[in-house]
Design a protein around this motif. Sequence first.
Motif, PDB file in Angstrom:
ATOM      1  N   ILE A  88       0.991  14.914  -9.347  1.00 53.01           N
ATOM      2  CA  ILE A  88       1.404  13.511  -9.411  1.00 53.01           C
ATOM      3  C   ILE A  88       2.268  13.094  -8.220  1.00 53.01           C
ATOM      4  N   PRO A  89       3.254  13.899  -7.766  1.00 49.66           N
ATOM      5  CA  PRO A  89       4.013  13.464  -6.586  1.00 49.66           C
ATOM      6  C   PRO A  89       3.134  13.240  -5.360  1.00 49.66           C
ATOM      7  N   VAL A  90       2.169  14.122  -5.137  1.00 50.96           N
ATOM      8  CA  VAL A  90       1.279  13.962  -3.986  1.00 50.96           C
ATOM      9  C   VAL A  90       0.389  12.733  -4.164  1.00 50.96           C
ATOM     10  N   ILE A  91      -0.118  12.537  -5.374  1.00 54.09           N
ATOM     11  CA  ILE A  91      -0.989  11.388  -5.638  1.00 54.09           C
ATOM     12  C   ILE A  91      -0.231  10.082  -5.408  1.00 54.09           C
ATOM     13  N   LEU A  92       0.998  10.008  -5.935  1.00 49.21           N
ATOM     14  CA  LEU A  92       1.789   8.796  -5.742  1.00 49.21           C
ATOM     15  C   LEU A  92       2.170   8.604  -4.278  1.00 49.21           C
ATOM     16  N   GLN A  93       2.396   9.724  -3.574  1.00 46.26           N
ATOM     17  CA  GLN A  93       2.716   9.613  -2.154  1.00 46.26           C
ATOM     18  C   GLN A  93       1.525   9.054  -1.371  1.00 46.26           C
ATOM     19  N   GLN A  94       0.318   9.454  -1.746  1.00 45.83           N
ATOM     20  CA  GLN A  94      -0.871   8.929  -1.082  1.00 45.83           C
ATOM     21  C   GLN A  94      -1.073   7.451  -1.419  1.00 45.83           C
ATOM     22  N   ILE A  95      -0.817   7.084  -2.656  1.00 49.39           N
ATOM     23  CA  ILE A  95      -0.906   5.667  -3.030  1.00 49.39           C
ATOM     24  C   ILE A  95       0.113   4.846  -2.238  1.00 49.39           C
ATOM     25  N   TRP A  96       1.324   5.401  -2.144  1.00 51.10           N
ATOM     26  CA  TRP A  96       2.378   4.723  -1.384  1.00 51.10           C
ATOM     27  C   TRP A  96       1.981   4.568   0.077  1.00 51.10           C
ATOM     28  N   GLY A  97       1.432   5.617   0.676  1.00 45.73           N
ATOM     29  CA  GLY A  97       1.018   5.545   2.075  1.00 45.73           C
ATOM     30  C   GLY A  97      -0.064   4.509   2.317  1.00 45.73           C
ATOM     31  N   PHE A  98      -0.869   4.236   1.281  1.00 41.24           N
ATOM     32  CA  PHE A  98      -1.956   3.269   1.422  1.00 41.24           C
ATOM     33  C   PHE A  98      -1.454   1.835   1.322  1.00 41.24           C
ATOM     34  N   ILE A  99      -0.492   1.596   0.424  1.00 39.05           N
ATOM     35  CA  ILE A  99      -0.046   0.207   0.198  1.00 39.05           C
ATOM     36  C   ILE A  99       1.195  -0.157   1.005  1.00 39.05           C
ATOM     37  N   ALA A 100       1.928   0.840   1.518  1.00 39.77           N
ATOM     38  CA  ALA A 100       3.194   0.566   2.207  1.00 39.77           C
ATOM     39  C   ALA A 100       3.050  -0.364   3.403  1.00 39.77           C
ATOM     40  N   PRO A 101       1.992  -0.227   4.246  1.00 43.45           N
ATOM     41  CA  PRO A 101       1.908  -1.121   5.411  1.00 43.45           C
ATOM     42  C   PRO A 101       1.855  -2.605   5.044  1.00 43.45           C
ATOM     43  N   GLY A 102       1.449  -2.942   3.835  1.00 38.49           N
ATOM     44  CA  GLY A 102       1.374  -4.342   3.437  1.00 38.49           C
ATOM     45  C   GLY A 102       2.633  -4.873   2.784  1.00 38.49           C
ATOM     46  N   LEU A 103       3.690  -4.058   2.725  1.00 35.22           N
ATOM     47  CA  LEU A 103       4.926  -4.478   2.074  1.00 35.22           C
ATOM     48  C   LEU A 103       5.974  -4.895   3.097  1.00 35.22           C
ATOM     49  N   TYR A 104       6.863  -5.787   2.672  1.00 33.95           N
ATOM     50  CA  TYR A 104       7.998  -6.160   3.506  1.00 33.95           C
ATOM     51  C   TYR A 104       9.052  -5.060   3.456  1.00 33.95           C
ATOM     52  N   ALA A 105       9.975  -5.093   4.412  1.00 32.74           N
ATOM     53  CA  ALA A 105      11.008  -4.056   4.488  1.00 32.74           C
ATOM     54  C   ALA A 105      11.847  -4.030   3.220  1.00 32.74           C
ATOM     55  N   LYS A 106      12.182  -5.223   2.675  1.00 32.68           N
ATOM     56  CA  LYS A 106      12.979  -5.281   1.444  1.00 32.68           C
ATOM     57  C   LYS A 106      12.227  -4.661   0.273  1.00 32.68           C
ATOM     58  N   GLU A 107      10.913  -4.895   0.209  1.00 32.79           N
ATOM     59  CA  GLU A 107      10.096  -4.324  -0.864  1.00 32.79           C
ATOM     60  C   GLU A 107       9.999  -2.805  -0.733  1.00 32.79           C
ATOM     61  N   LYS A 108       9.925  -2.319   0.494  1.00 34.29           N
ATOM     62  CA  LYS A 108       9.857  -0.869   0.708  1.00 34.29           C
ATOM     63  C   LYS A 108      11.144  -0.186   0.242  1.00 34.29           C
ATOM     64  N   ARG A 109      12.285  -0.826   0.485  1.00 29.50           N
ATOM     65  CA  ARG A 109      13.558  -0.221   0.076  1.00 29.50           C
ATOM     66  C   ARG A 109      13.633  -0.044  -1.435  1.00 29.50           C
ATOM     67  N   ILE A 110      13.018  -0.946  -2.183  1.00 30.68           N
ATOM     68  CA  ILE A 110      13.039  -0.855  -3.641  1.00 30.68           C
ATOM     69  C   ILE A 110      11.914   0.030  -4.153  1.00 30.68           C
ATOM     70  N   ALA A 111      10.762  -0.002  -3.481  1.00 27.04           N
ATOM     71  CA  ALA A 111       9.587   0.729  -3.967  1.00 27.04           C
ATOM     72  C   ALA A 111       9.791   2.241  -3.921  1.00 27.04           C
ATOM     73  N   VAL A 112      10.452   2.734  -2.889  1.00 22.97           N
ATOM     74  CA  VAL A 112      10.640   4.184  -2.772  1.00 22.97           C
ATOM     75  C   VAL A 112      11.458   4.746  -3.938  1.00 22.97           C
ATOM     76  N   PRO A 113      12.622   4.179  -4.274  1.00 21.87           N
ATOM     77  CA  PRO A 113      13.339   4.678  -5.457  1.00 21.87           C
ATOM     78  C   PRO A 113      12.528   4.538  -6.743  1.00 21.87           C
ATOM     79  N   LEU A 114      11.716   3.473  -6.844  1.00 19.48           N
ATOM     80  CA  LEU A 114      10.896   3.299  -8.043  1.00 19.48           C
ATOM     81  C   LEU A 114       9.866   4.411  -8.169  1.00 19.48           C
ATOM     82  N   LEU A 115       9.246   4.789  -7.057  1.00 17.09           N
ATOM     83  CA  LEU A 115       8.264   5.875  -7.095  1.00 17.09           C
ATOM     84  C   LEU A 115       8.912   7.189  -7.521  1.00 17.09           C
ATOM     85  N   ILE A 116      10.057   7.495  -6.919  1.00 15.67           N
ATOM     86  CA  ILE A 116      10.743   8.742  -7.264  1.00 15.67           C
ATOM     87  C   ILE A 116      11.184   8.721  -8.727  1.00 15.67           C
ATOM     88  N   SER A 117      11.705   7.578  -9.175  1.00 16.34           N
ATOM     89  CA  SER A 117      12.137   7.459 -10.569  1.00 16.34           C
ATOM     90  C   SER A 117      10.956   7.606 -11.526  1.00 16.34           C
TER      91      SER A 117
END
Length: 261
Positions: A88-117
Amino acid sequence: MSTDSETDQEMPLVAHLTELRTRLLRCVVTVLLLFAGLFYFAQDIYALVAAPLRAFLPAGATMIATGVASPFLTPFKLTLVVALFLSIPVILQQIWGFIAPGLYAKEKRIAVPLLISSILLFYAGMAFAYFVVFPLIFSFFASVTPEGVAMMTDIGQYLDFVLTLFFAFGVAFEIPVATFLLIWVGIVDVQTLRKSRPYVIVGCFVIGMFLTPPDVFSQTLLALPMWLLFESGLFFGAMIKKHETLEAQTASEDQPPAPLP
């Protein structure tokens, strides 16, 4: 010119599909590698998962396999599911790598803790089911077995039962993330959720009634963590909304006044 224009429009889509395929292949390879490494220990893994039930079996009773291939297929299936859960950590990391380029910097700051949580809470839900809920459930089942009936559970049915509970509790422990996202996206506001608190508490006890033995202690033991998880999501959601409001006010105050006509 029309051909070049069509190619310019199609290339980004092709590039996205190629990247998606690459990331999916990485997920599949990760699961298969983990499965290959764990398959040798398949019998030990099943014995570990079956331990909560075996602890409450009557003296001399054992689990049984009613299918011809069950002694092989059941540990095989469990090992594959364990490999998937560990991936699951690898799968979520791959999902994150796919959608991250389309996010704003503020959204990225919140999304990373959400994924880890999300990862940690899912594993915490599974651990809670294994160490707290399973002993309660199997102790109850053993205590209500009618006299003259031998409690000898089929290994395949047992696996389906525990996997369902593992997944259910893993998802249930995502309540803080779901609550936070509902507030952050703006689907509901903090005040609405606070007013809905009595309904949430009743809902937690209803879920506890279906997932635990029919006694108040077991239901409370599940309902209380779920309610506290909801409250934690509500707290962090309110905090981030307050922070965003302060940022917006500061930005509006820093703007220069509009020139006079």
